[in-house]
Design an enzyme around this catalytic site. Structure first.
Site, mmCIF file in Angstrom:
data_model
loop_
_atom_site.group_PDB
_atom_site.id
_atom_site.type_symbol
_atom_site.label_atom_id
_atom_site.label_comp_id
_atom_site.label_asym_id
_atom_site.label_seq_id
_atom_site.Cartn_x
_atom_site.Cartn_y
_atom_site.Cartn_z
ATOM 1 N N GLU A 182 0.821 -1.205 0.000
ATOM 2 C CA GLU A 182 0.000 0.000 0.000
ATOM 3 C C GLU A 182 0.858 1.259 0.000
ATOM 4 O O GLU A 182 1.979 1.268 0.500
ATOM 5 C CB GLU A 182 -0.959 -0.014 1.174
ATOM 6 C CG GLU A 182 -0.321 -0.319 2.496
ATOM 7 C CD GLU A 182 -1.361 -0.735 3.538
ATOM 8 O OE1 GLU A 182 -2.052 0.165 4.008
ATOM 9 O OE2 GLU A 182 -1.440 -1.927 3.863
ATOM 10 N N CYS A 228 3.567 8.528 0.533
ATOM 11 C CA CYS A 228 4.088 7.646 1.586
ATOM 12 C C CYS A 228 4.263 6.259 0.960
ATOM 13 O O CYS A 228 3.305 5.658 0.471
ATOM 14 C CB CYS A 228 3.108 7.619 2.766
ATOM 15 S SG CYS A 228 3.657 6.500 4.064
ATOM 16 N N CYS A 275 6.679 -6.918 7.258
ATOM 17 C CA CYS A 275 7.802 -6.316 7.981
ATOM 18 C C CYS A 275 8.248 -7.276 9.072
ATOM 19 O O CYS A 275 7.425 -7.937 9.708
ATOM 20 C CB CYS A 275 7.351 -4.994 8.593
ATOM 21 S SG CYS A 275 8.680 -4.117 9.462
ATOM 22 N N CYS A 294 6.739 -4.564 15.611
ATOM 23 C CA CYS A 294 6.386 -3.559 16.628
ATOM 24 C C CYS A 294 4.958 -3.816 17.130
ATOM 25 O O CYS A 294 4.057 -4.121 16.351
ATOM 26 C CB CYS A 294 6.509 -2.157 16.043
ATOM 27 S SG CYS A 294 8.183 -1.804 15.476
ATOM 28 N N CYS A 336 1.866 -1.849 15.509
ATOM 29 C CA CYS A 336 1.860 -1.607 14.062
ATOM 30 C C CYS A 336 1.227 -2.769 13.297
ATOM 31 O O CYS A 336 1.619 -3.930 13.486
ATOM 32 C CB CYS A 336 3.299 -1.372 13.584
ATOM 33 S SG CYS A 336 3.429 -1.085 11.825
ATOM 34 N N CYS A 346 -0.457 2.150 8.989
ATOM 35 C CA CYS A 346 0.338 1.214 8.194
ATOM 36 C C CYS A 346 -0.236 -0.189 8.201
ATOM 37 O O CYS A 346 -0.530 -0.739 9.248
ATOM 38 C CB CYS A 346 1.741 1.121 8.770
ATOM 39 S SG CYS A 346 2.557 2.677 8.776
HETATM 40 N N1 SAH Z 1 9.984 0.743 9.627
HETATM 41 C C1 SAH Z 1 10.039 2.156 9.576
HETATM 42 C C2 SAH Z 1 9.046 2.800 8.624
HETATM 43 C C3 SAH Z 1 7.644 2.278 8.595
HETATM 44 S S1 SAH Z 1 6.494 2.703 9.858
HETATM 45 C C4 SAH Z 1 9.903 2.750 10.957
HETATM 46 O O1 SAH Z 1 9.685 1.991 11.898
HETATM 47 O O2 SAH Z 1 10.064 3.947 11.110
HETATM 48 C C5 SAH Z 1 6.249 4.429 9.733
HETATM 49 C C6 SAH Z 1 5.889 5.080 11.061
HETATM 50 O O3 SAH Z 1 4.530 4.768 11.450
HETATM 51 C C7 SAH Z 1 6.760 4.604 12.202
HETATM 52 O O4 SAH Z 1 7.128 5.689 13.017
HETATM 53 C C8 SAH Z 1 5.829 3.665 12.939
HETATM 54 O O5 SAH Z 1 6.244 3.452 14.237
HETATM 55 C C9 SAH Z 1 4.508 4.405 12.803
HETATM 56 N N2 SAH Z 1 3.316 3.607 13.141
HETATM 57 C C10 SAH Z 1 3.105 2.294 12.980
HETATM 58 N N3 SAH Z 1 1.897 1.936 13.459
HETATM 59 C C11 SAH Z 1 1.316 3.060 13.921
HETATM 60 C C12 SAH Z 1 0.062 3.354 14.549
HETATM 61 N N4 SAH Z 1 -0.835 2.406 14.775
HETATM 62 N N5 SAH Z 1 -0.193 4.629 14.913
HETATM 63 C C13 SAH Z 1 0.712 5.618 14.678
HETATM 64 N N6 SAH Z 1 1.904 5.409 14.095
HETATM 65 C C14 SAH Z 1 2.212 4.139 13.717
#
Ligand code: SAH
Length: 376
Positions: free
Chosen positions: A106, A120, A127, A131, A134, A350
């Site tokens: 996406e 974006c 991934c 996390c 996420c 994401c």
């Molecule tokens: N792997 C990279 C880039 C992808 S995620 C990274 O970790 O930075 C892009 C951003 O979105 C990251 O800061 C991630 O922590 C954040 N993100 C993921 N899930 C989220 C959520 N549910 N709410 C807000 N931000 C989120």
């Protein structure tokens, strides 16, 4: 020897400009043709060879034959296909792209009141970082995206804009950990920044990492001219270990050392992203800890209220909590920006769109529209 025909053809967007120049020479195509083709793709947003009407019909057919594995009758510079486009009233649009092997990624177009048009972009299918907050990592890692697949997302998002408009910014904040797929990403970004490409300024491109010190150092070693964003999300290792499994290996100190190194080699100040999750990392003492961690650094903190993912029980804090957190950081001399949610109603966090359109795993969702989405 197996004949060349049996090999998979390398798709057009997988070639760098230099590689194409060599290939064109081998094929006996005059070099000025490359300039014409790039104008069609980057300035005129053309998606197929047949539309490049200042090339002879023979040349167009030859390009289609040589650079695409698409079935007979299909003519596209792309190897993927858009499965769905969704939009929200704030101007955010999201596409789900099905790649040649059936995997899906996406990409999002964001607009703001300063007339920024930001793409974006994802760098991986799934991934590996896992996390806790996420949606992208919930099904694990599948594979890296190719240069062409990354560039395809950028061009597809650019094409959502009216003909006279182009993307002004890119954030590499879609699915995946960009520092683990750096070469194809940097190669695609060459075309995004080239004058005869999309001509997006280096300073308008941000690469966001979960915070892998080796990855950040690799970016510094490659003289990457783009901005770095680090997903810090916690003021201490105890909290960060709980929500970002990678942290148990790296720890915050090493990440800060690596981002300082990137700052000194690139001259670009680092953005630290900080998702505010109710109670977990959003108390006043967390803000004070964060302020002291970043006190002597040339940095900016990007506060992002947690975007709820239905499968997780984390909560978004109240605006009073967000306000207090920001206030404490500012009192501590830290520069802060608050990034409000965009794309509500279109699963803009994401990995959410991809999950809601899973093909085989959940027959109820296969190919069906998500009820929350407005399909344009
Ligand atoms: N792997 C990279 C880039 C992808 S995620 C990274 O970790 O930075 C892009 C951003 O979105 C990251 O800061 C991630 O922590 C954040 N993100 C993921 N899930 C989220 C959520 N549910 N709410 C807000 N931000 C989120």
């Amino acid at each position: 020897m197996i004949s060349v025909e049996l090999e998979k053809k390398k798709p057009f967007l997988d070639y760098t400009k230099t590689e194409l120049a060599v290939r064109f020479k081998e094929m006996g195509i005059p070099s000025y043709r490359l300039g014409q083709i790039r104008r069609w793709i980057f300035a005129r947003k053309t998606g197929s060879f047949s539309e490049m009407t200042d090339l002879s019909k023979d040349l167009r057919a030859c390009l289609r034959e040589s650079f695409s594995d698409l079935p007979e009758g299909k003519d596209s510079i792309f190897s993927g296909e858009i499965i769905t486009t969704s939009g929200s009233p704030d101007g955010t649009q999201k596409i789900l792209l099905e790649l040649a092997d059936g995997n899906r990624v996406e990409s999002v177009l964001l607009r703001d009141d300063r007339n920024h048009r930001t793409g974006c972009i994802s760098t991986q299918v799934g991934c590996a970082m896992g996390c806790a907050f996420c949606a992208s990592g919930m099904d694990g890692f599948i594979r890296n995206l190719t240069r062409g697949e990354i560039l395809e997302q950028i061009l597809r998002i650019n094409s959502l804009l009216p003909p006279e408009e182009r993307l002004t910014h890119l954030v590499i904040m879609g699915t995946g950990e960009p520092t683990l797929n750096l070469e194809p990403l940097l190669s695609a970004l060459e075309d995004a920044t080239a004058q005869d490409g999309l001509d997006i300024g280096n300073r308008k491109i941000t690469i966001s990492t979960v915070g892998l010190p080796e990855g950040i150092r690799k970016m510094a070693a490659a003289n990457v001219p783009y901005k770095l964003a680090v997903s810090l999300h916690a003021p201490n290792d105890e909290i960060r270990d709980r929500i970002i499994p990678q942290n148990r290996r790296t720890g915050i100190a090493k990440i800060l050392e690596a981002s300082d190194f990137y700052f000194h080699s690139s001259g670009r100040r680092t953005t630290f992203e900080y998702i505010l999750i109710d109670d977990l990392n959003s108390r006043p003492e967390h803000a004070r800890q964060l302020a002291s961690l970043l006190k002597n650094r040339t940095a900016i903190v990007n506060i992002i209220p947690y975007n709820p993912v239905p499968e997780f029980s984390f909560k978004t804090p109240s605006s009073a909590v967000v306000h207090r957190f920001v206030e404490i950081l500012e009192e501590g001399g830290i520069q802060v920006k608050v990034r409000f949610r965009k794309g509500d109603g279109i699963n803009a966090a994401c990995g959410q769109l991809r999950r809601s359109f899973r093909k085989n795993s959940d027959p109820d969702l296969s190919g069906k529209e998500d009820p929350d989405q407005k399909i344009l």
